[in-house]
Design an enzyme around this catalytic site. Sequence first.
Site: not given
Length: 293
Positions: A104, A272
């Site tokens: 991320d 995620h």
Amino acid sequence: MIPGLVERMVPVDGASVHVVHGGAGHPVLLLHGFPQTHIAWRHVATSLADDFHVVCADLPGYGASSPSPGNDDPAAYAKRATAATMVAVMRELGHERFSVVGHDRGALVAFRAALDHPDVIEHLAVLDVIPTADNWAALHGAGGVFAFHLYLLAQPSDLPERMITADPDAFFGHFLDTWTGVPGAIPADIRAAYLAAAGTPRSIHAICQDYRASAFVDAGHDQADRDAGRTLTMPVLAMWQDPGDLVLPFDPRQVWASWAPDLRTRVLPCGHFLPEERPAEVTAAIRDLLAGR
């Protein structure tokens, strides 16, 4: 909270970067994402430390790391600036060359480190992200609903700080809960640690500055490199979550292939937070990258 690793504050250019590190062998820097800290790597780091010297760092303003110098200027949080800071941290720890893995936000820092410091970065792994310029270009229509935080946190006024401060647990908890695809991957004590770290006024401001930098600085850096024909010179691993029935507005493999001539990819069945949801698969893929497979 990562057994076997030693905690240290590393002074760099007027700031302090919090790291935990340990193990012996080729150095590997692990960088976390939003809204987390270095403990996102607790499973992966413990395994990798059997064969590598692992360094897990809190990004500037996240976790126990101090805000970037020039905290009121989003440019201080540009991924170029943070990448330079992380290279300096690793040098302070005795590592002139190393591999870097990011998830991320940390993956954006890792990507920039690899582009700006190709003589330092030996391998690059990026998890569940695409470069900033590509990401902004891909967002349109209803797809923006799922990325609303990119627009909110980048607002140039103090509006996002004021809104988040009203209920930081609800705001950051929303992402920890809705972005997780494997039940129990982020247990209650880890979730509480993330919320405690992210919910301070200092961290909220740093996080907003991080996203402002992506909107107003990082995208320009990426586009300038693309226009100049610059690509990644080291072996690259890109991993992302299986989107299932969701139709992505971009093809991650195609995006990363445009930047990385030496690319391998993995798609994992999870949400995620790959390092916490599929730590064994993530660790195996990183080992393969470092072994040249």
